[in-house]
Enzyme design. Structure first.
Site, PDB file in Angstrom:
ATOM      1  N   ASP A 186       0.858  -1.173   0.000  1.00 35.52           N
ATOM      2  CA  ASP A 186       0.000   0.000   0.000  1.00 35.52           C
ATOM      3  C   ASP A 186       0.906   1.239   0.000  1.00 35.52           C
ATOM      4  OD1 ASP A 186      -2.264   1.633   0.290  1.00 35.52           O
ATOM      5  OD2 ASP A 186      -2.119   1.564   2.471  1.00 35.52           O
ATOM      6  N   GLU A 218      -0.283   5.004   0.993  1.00 39.15           N
ATOM      7  CA  GLU A 218      -0.546   5.934   2.089  1.00 39.15           C
ATOM      8  C   GLU A 218      -0.618   5.202   3.425  1.00 39.15           C
ATOM      9  OE1 GLU A 218      -3.555   9.070   1.116  1.00 39.15           O
ATOM     10  OE2 GLU A 218      -3.763   7.861  -0.711  1.00 39.15           O
ATOM     11  N   GLU A 273      -0.931   9.976   4.962  1.00 35.85           N
ATOM     12  CA  GLU A 273      -2.244   9.956   4.319  1.00 35.85           C
ATOM     13  C   GLU A 273      -2.520  11.318   3.682  1.00 35.85           C
ATOM     14  OE1 GLU A 273      -4.455   7.579   3.944  1.00 35.85           O
ATOM     15  OE2 GLU A 273      -3.783   5.987   5.301  1.00 35.85           O
ATOM     16  N   ARG A 329     -16.238  12.478  -0.003  1.00 38.05           N
ATOM     17  CA  ARG A 329     -15.142  13.448  -0.110  1.00 38.05           C
ATOM     18  C   ARG A 329     -15.394  14.467  -1.220  1.00 38.05           C
ATOM     19  NH1 ARG A 329     -10.220   9.030   0.058  1.00 38.05           N
ATOM     20  NH2 ARG A 329      -9.675   9.191   2.281  1.00 38.05           N
ATOM     21  N   SER A 347      -2.393   0.977  -4.890  1.00 45.30           N
ATOM     22  CA  SER A 347      -3.014   2.022  -4.086  1.00 45.30           C
ATOM     23  C   SER A 347      -4.369   2.419  -4.646  1.00 45.30           C
ATOM     24  CB  SER A 347      -2.090   3.252  -4.043  1.00 45.30           C
ATOM     25  OG  SER A 347      -2.714   4.332  -3.382  1.00 45.30           O
ATOM     26  N   ASP A 348      -5.250   2.851  -3.744  1.00 46.03           N
ATOM     27  CA  ASP A 348      -6.531   3.397  -4.168  1.00 46.03           C
ATOM     28  C   ASP A 348      -6.468   4.906  -4.374  1.00 46.03           C
ATOM     29  OD1 ASP A 348      -7.999   1.084  -4.423  1.00 46.03           O
ATOM     30  OD2 ASP A 348      -8.644   1.061  -2.334  1.00 46.03           O
ATOM     31  N   LYS A 384      -7.283  -3.936  -5.085  1.00 44.85           N
ATOM     32  CA  LYS A 384      -6.109  -4.585  -4.479  1.00 44.85           C
ATOM     33  C   LYS A 384      -6.211  -6.109  -4.545  1.00 44.85           C
ATOM     34  CE  LYS A 384      -5.000  -0.572  -1.724  1.00 44.85           C
ATOM     35  NZ  LYS A 384      -4.532  -0.031  -0.427  1.00 44.85           N
ATOM     36  N   ASP A 433      -2.078  -1.009   5.666  1.00 42.10           N
ATOM     37  CA  ASP A 433      -2.465  -0.552   7.002  1.00 42.10           C
ATOM     38  C   ASP A 433      -3.969  -0.459   7.233  1.00 42.10           C
ATOM     39  OD1 ASP A 433      -2.696   1.680   5.220  1.00 42.10           O
ATOM     40  OD2 ASP A 433      -2.701   3.025   6.948  1.00 42.10           O
ATOM     41  N   ASN A 471      -9.054  -1.666   3.465  1.00 42.15           N
ATOM     42  CA  ASN A 471      -9.038  -2.050   2.054  1.00 42.15           C
ATOM     43  C   ASN A 471      -7.772  -2.789   1.651  1.00 42.15           C
ATOM     44  OD1 ASN A 471      -7.407   0.244   2.238  1.00 42.15           O
ATOM     45  ND2 ASN A 471      -8.007   1.014   0.229  1.00 42.15           N
TER      46      ASN A 471
END
Length: 203
Positions: free
Chosen positions: A7, A9, A15, A46, A90-91, A133, A152, A155
């Site tokens: 991952d 972030e 983050e 968001r 990563s997302d 992922k 972490d 997801n």
């Protein structure tokens, strides 16, 4: 053959949304996948907050330009890449990630993309693939690779659990408590040692 899947972030860089939350003074934007497992729900929310405050890609990129890798992350990644092929899964989005990839020595990253209007407003987002992922590590398995994974957040768990070896890194106490079967580390040296040990069984 094996690949190490990381991952971004929370593992290698801070983050992004938390940093932007601090810089913009909008505390609700500090919510991340550590708090909300449903990424589509999180991103839709968001984008609504950004619209409400009249903020767009430019403002986020200005904050990203001030973000550096976490202390020790570049050295950890350099050492890891000296003996293993590494893919960051990563997302986050290409428009966010590329300045950070430069600071990390341009590792390979699989991420998503944003749709941005002429006025700079973020109008939509496009996921590379659903459940990206897990889908990515499963495709790597289909290609003949084994995977070792670390992340972490909520997801990351499917990617971690569906790899030959998987580790949480600097995760939350609640995630670690809910998944005691997943080894968890707080230090890059510990994570590197765990990856090396797992890799030795796959060579």
């Amino acid at each position: 053959m094996y690949l190490v899947c990381l991952d971004l972030e929370g593992v290698l860089v801070p983050e992004i949304w938390i940093e932007f939350s601090k810089a913009s003074g909008i505390p609700e934007l500090s919510r991340t996948t550590r708090d909300e497992p449903d990424y589509d729900k999180l991103m839709t929310w968001r984008l609504g907050v950004l619209r409400e405050h009249g903020l767009g890609l430019k403002e986020i990129q200005e904050v990203i330009s001030t973000i550096d890798p976490m202390p020790g992350a570049k050295e950890f990644l350099d050492e890891l890449r000296s003996f293993a092929q590494v893919v960051i899964i990563s997302d986050t989005f290409q428009q966010f990630a590329m300045p950070l990839m430069r600071k990390l020595g341009y590792p390979t990253i699989f991420c998503n993309s944003l749709e941005v209007g002429e006025d700079g407003a973020i109008t939509d987002y496009h996921m590379r693939v659903g459940n990206s992922k897990l889908a990515t590590v499963n495709c790597l398995h289909d290609m003949g690779f084994e995977t070792i994974a670390s992340g972490d957040s909520f997801n990351d768990l499917a990617m971690i659990k569906n790899s030959k070896a998987g580790f949480l890194f600097r995760s939350t106490e609640s995630i670690k408590a809910d998944h005691p079967e997943v080894p968890a580390y707080e230090d890059y040296d510990e994570l590197l040692a765990a990856i090396k040990e797992a890799a030795a069984t796959l060579e």
